[in-house]
Design an enzyme around this catalytic site. Structure first.
Site, PDB file in Angstrom:
ATOM      1  N   TRP A   1       2.629 -10.293   3.563  1.00 43.02           N
ATOM      2  CA  TRP A   1       1.950  -9.102   3.049  1.00 43.02           C
ATOM      3  C   TRP A   1       1.643  -8.182   4.226  1.00 43.02           C
ATOM      4  O   TRP A   1       0.878  -8.532   5.117  1.00 43.02           O
ATOM      5  CB  TRP A   1       0.659  -9.453   2.327  1.00 43.02           C
ATOM      6  CG  TRP A   1      -0.073  -8.222   1.849  1.00 43.02           C
ATOM      7  CD1 TRP A   1      -1.200  -7.676   2.392  1.00 43.02           C
ATOM      8  CD2 TRP A   1       0.297  -7.370   0.753  1.00 43.02           C
ATOM      9  NE1 TRP A   1      -1.565  -6.545   1.701  1.00 43.02           N
ATOM     10  CE2 TRP A   1      -0.655  -6.325   0.692  1.00 43.02           C
ATOM     11  CE3 TRP A   1       1.347  -7.376  -0.166  1.00 43.02           C
ATOM     12  CZ2 TRP A   1      -0.596  -5.307  -0.275  1.00 43.02           C
ATOM     13  CZ3 TRP A   1       1.409  -6.367  -1.122  1.00 43.02           C
ATOM     14  CH2 TRP A   1       0.447  -5.347  -1.165  1.00 43.02           C
TER      15      TRP A   1
ATOM     16  N   GLU B   1       3.175 -13.213  -1.507  1.00 41.26           N
ATOM     17  CA  GLU B   1       2.264 -12.632  -0.514  1.00 41.26           C
ATOM     18  C   GLU B   1       1.640 -13.762   0.287  1.00 41.26           C
ATOM     19  O   GLU B   1       1.260 -14.789  -0.264  1.00 41.26           O
ATOM     20  CB  GLU B   1       1.136 -11.832  -1.170  1.00 41.26           C
ATOM     21  CG  GLU B   1       1.552 -10.582  -1.906  1.00 41.26           C
ATOM     22  CD  GLU B   1       0.354  -9.830  -2.474  1.00 41.26           C
ATOM     23  OE1 GLU B   1      -0.793 -10.109  -2.036  1.00 41.26           O
ATOM     24  OE2 GLU B   1       0.556  -8.976  -3.353  1.00 41.26           O
TER      25      GLU B   1
ATOM     26  N   ASN C   1       1.806  -9.095 -10.924  1.00 42.11           N
ATOM     27  CA  ASN C   1       1.377  -9.308  -9.544  1.00 42.11           C
ATOM     28  C   ASN C   1       0.485 -10.543  -9.474  1.00 42.11           C
ATOM     29  O   ASN C   1       0.955 -11.631  -9.195  1.00 42.11           O
ATOM     30  CB  ASN C   1       0.658  -8.079  -9.005  1.00 42.11           C
ATOM     31  CG  ASN C   1       0.061  -8.314  -7.624  1.00 42.11           C
ATOM     32  OD1 ASN C   1       0.725  -8.838  -6.747  1.00 42.11           O
ATOM     33  ND2 ASN C   1      -1.197  -7.953  -7.432  1.00 42.11           N
ATOM     34  N   GLU C   2      -0.799 -10.375  -9.741  1.00 41.88           N
ATOM     35  CA  GLU C   2      -1.742 -11.495  -9.705  1.00 41.88           C
ATOM     36  C   GLU C   2      -2.522 -11.526 -11.017  1.00 41.88           C
ATOM     37  O   GLU C   2      -3.706 -11.163 -11.055  1.00 41.88           O
ATOM     38  CB  GLU C   2      -2.687 -11.371  -8.502  1.00 41.88           C
ATOM     39  CG  GLU C   2      -1.988 -11.505  -7.156  1.00 41.88           C
ATOM     40  CD  GLU C   2      -2.923 -11.345  -5.964  1.00 41.88           C
ATOM     41  OE1 GLU C   2      -4.089 -10.916  -6.151  1.00 41.88           O
ATOM     42  OE2 GLU C   2      -2.493 -11.649  -4.834  1.00 41.88           O
TER      43      GLU C   2
ATOM     44  N   ASN D   1       0.827  -1.223   0.000  1.00 40.71           N
ATOM     45  CA  ASN D   1       0.000   0.000   0.000  1.00 40.71           C
ATOM     46  C   ASN D   1       0.854   1.263   0.000  1.00 40.71           C
ATOM     47  O   ASN D   1       0.533   2.236   0.667  1.00 40.71           O
ATOM     48  CB  ASN D   1      -0.949   0.014   1.205  1.00 40.71           C
ATOM     49  CG  ASN D   1      -2.110  -0.943   1.024  1.00 40.71           C
ATOM     50  OD1 ASN D   1      -2.105  -1.778   0.134  1.00 40.71           O
ATOM     51  ND2 ASN D   1      -3.104  -0.839   1.895  1.00 40.71           N
TER      52      ASN D   1
ATOM     53  N   HIS E   1       2.779  -4.004 -10.189  1.00 38.21           N
ATOM     54  CA  HIS E   1       1.704  -4.533  -9.344  1.00 38.21           C
ATOM     55  C   HIS E   1       0.367  -4.422 -10.091  1.00 38.21           C
ATOM     56  O   HIS E   1       0.327  -4.468 -11.313  1.00 38.21           O
ATOM     57  CB  HIS E   1       1.697  -3.795  -8.003  1.00 38.21           C
ATOM     58  CG  HIS E   1       1.141  -4.590  -6.869  1.00 38.21           C
ATOM     59  ND1 HIS E   1       1.764  -5.712  -6.372  1.00 38.21           N
ATOM     60  CD2 HIS E   1       0.009  -4.431  -6.138  1.00 38.21           C
ATOM     61  CE1 HIS E   1       1.040  -6.212  -5.385  1.00 38.21           C
ATOM     62  NE2 HIS E   1      -0.031  -5.458  -5.231  1.00 38.21           N
TER      63      HIS E   1
END
Length: 347
Positions: free
Chosen positions: A318, A278, A142-143, A20, A96
């Site tokens: 994470w 993560e 990222n995902e 974040n 990300h």
């Protein structure tokens, strides 16, 4: 730049995300965290972490026509990477979620446009950071939201584009360790959908990435959903008699064991190191049986990290500011920290 991916993996027993922050839409401090400082990075090092993952956004700092990334932003990221190198930490830098331009467009219709942006961004990132030594690791995405075999053509293209773009910038990047992500960074899809790693001009310099948040009713959701209620209690000794409807009904120790063993069998045993980029579970205030809930949260973090390490995976917690106060640098959750340090052999 002589260490292989397997050699680098052997040096990472415990790692953490500075979440974040660099990936925040609207700027580094937009989601409530202060700017990353050398003192913060030094704190992670002093606590026993070996590596830091830097989730990073790029598209919001890039020209929408030319894909040219702001020099100011490239310089800021370089400063933060230098903080990590100064502290003798390995650092994983990615693209990300970044507005979802890649993450939400893993399909053949989007493939050419997304691959073009992937190439443009990584050429710039890799060139700007080319002179860092092997402690800097680049991660493709990222995902990436893929859960079907029909999406793998596009995902493979994005990862191959990443590898090719970084290698083409030369210098240390010709040998740098690079990370590619499983479809949705999901352990089950890693087994059922993944077929092969990208081709690479450098030998033994690729890693694979999964994330781990099972069961999501415990680790992710913060309100009850139509498909399931929140779990507050997890693990063989932590089920509650006060709120039995909040006990985990899946994803407990046997499932963790199965998933981590699968990563070992399909990747680690084949010489492909696996980053658990993560994982994490944080405390809620709403459970009626807080003693059991807090025990569950600590135990989940400990057990997942322990089983990851036992199967040769590198666990990256994470964290968005729940472990360490980003301003005062005080430890906010000593129990989770102690559990992780213990399983990593650092306490």
């Amino acid at each position: 730049m002589t260490t292989t991916a397997v050699g680098v993996a052997a040096k990472i027993k415990l790692a953490v995300n500075i979440g974040n922050t660099l990936e925040a839409t609207g700027g580094e401090t937009a989601w409530g965290n202060p700017m990353i400082t050398q003192d913060l990075v030094n704190k992670y090092k002093s606590l026993g972490f070996d590596a830091i993952r830097l989730p990073c956004s790029w598209d919001q700092y890039a020209d929408k026509t030319t894909a040219k990334i702001s020099a100011t932003w490239l310089d800021r990221v370089k400063v933060v990477v230098q903080y990590c190198i100064n502290a003798d930490l390995y650092v994983v830098l990615n693209i990300h979620w970044d507005g979802g331009w890649l993450e939400n467009h893993v399909d053949d219709a989007s493939k050419d446009a997304v691959a073009a942006k992937q190439k443009a961004f990584w050429e710039q990132i890799a060139t700007h950071l080319r002179d860092f030594d092997e402690r800097l690791i680049f991660a493709s995405a990222n995902e990436p939201a893929a859960d079907k075999a029909t999406q793998m053509n596009a995902l493979n293209a994005y990862h191959q584009t990443f590898v090719n773009a970084v290698r083409a910038t030369g210098g240390k990047n010709a040998y740098r360790v690079l990370v590619v992500q499983a479809p949705s960074t999901n352990t089950e899809y890693a087994v059922s959908l993944w077929t092969n790693m990208p081709t690479d001009t450098a030998a033994n310099r690729l890693m694979f990435e999964i994330h781990y948040y099972a069961p999501s009713q415990l680790t992710v959701i913060t309100t009850d959903q139509s498909w399931g209620k929140m779990f507050y209690y997890w693990g063989k000794n932590n089920h509650s008699t006060i709120e039995p409807d909040r006990n985990a009904t899946w994803g407990e120790e046997d499932y963790v064991d199965q998933q981590m063993q699968a990563m070992k069998t399909h990747f680690v045993d084949k010489g492909i190191p696996v980053i658990m980029g993560e994982f994490g579970c944080w405390r809620k205030t709403t459970p009626l049986d807080l003693v059991k809930h807090n025990a569950s949260v600590t135990y989940w973090n400990k057990y997942v990290a322990q089983q990851a390490l036992a199967n040769g995976l590198m666990p990256f917690l994470w964290d968005t500011g729940s472990l360490i106060d980003r301003t005062t640098l005080a430890v906010k959750d000593q129990d989770i920290l102690d559990a992780l340090l213990t399983v990593a052999g650092k306490k």
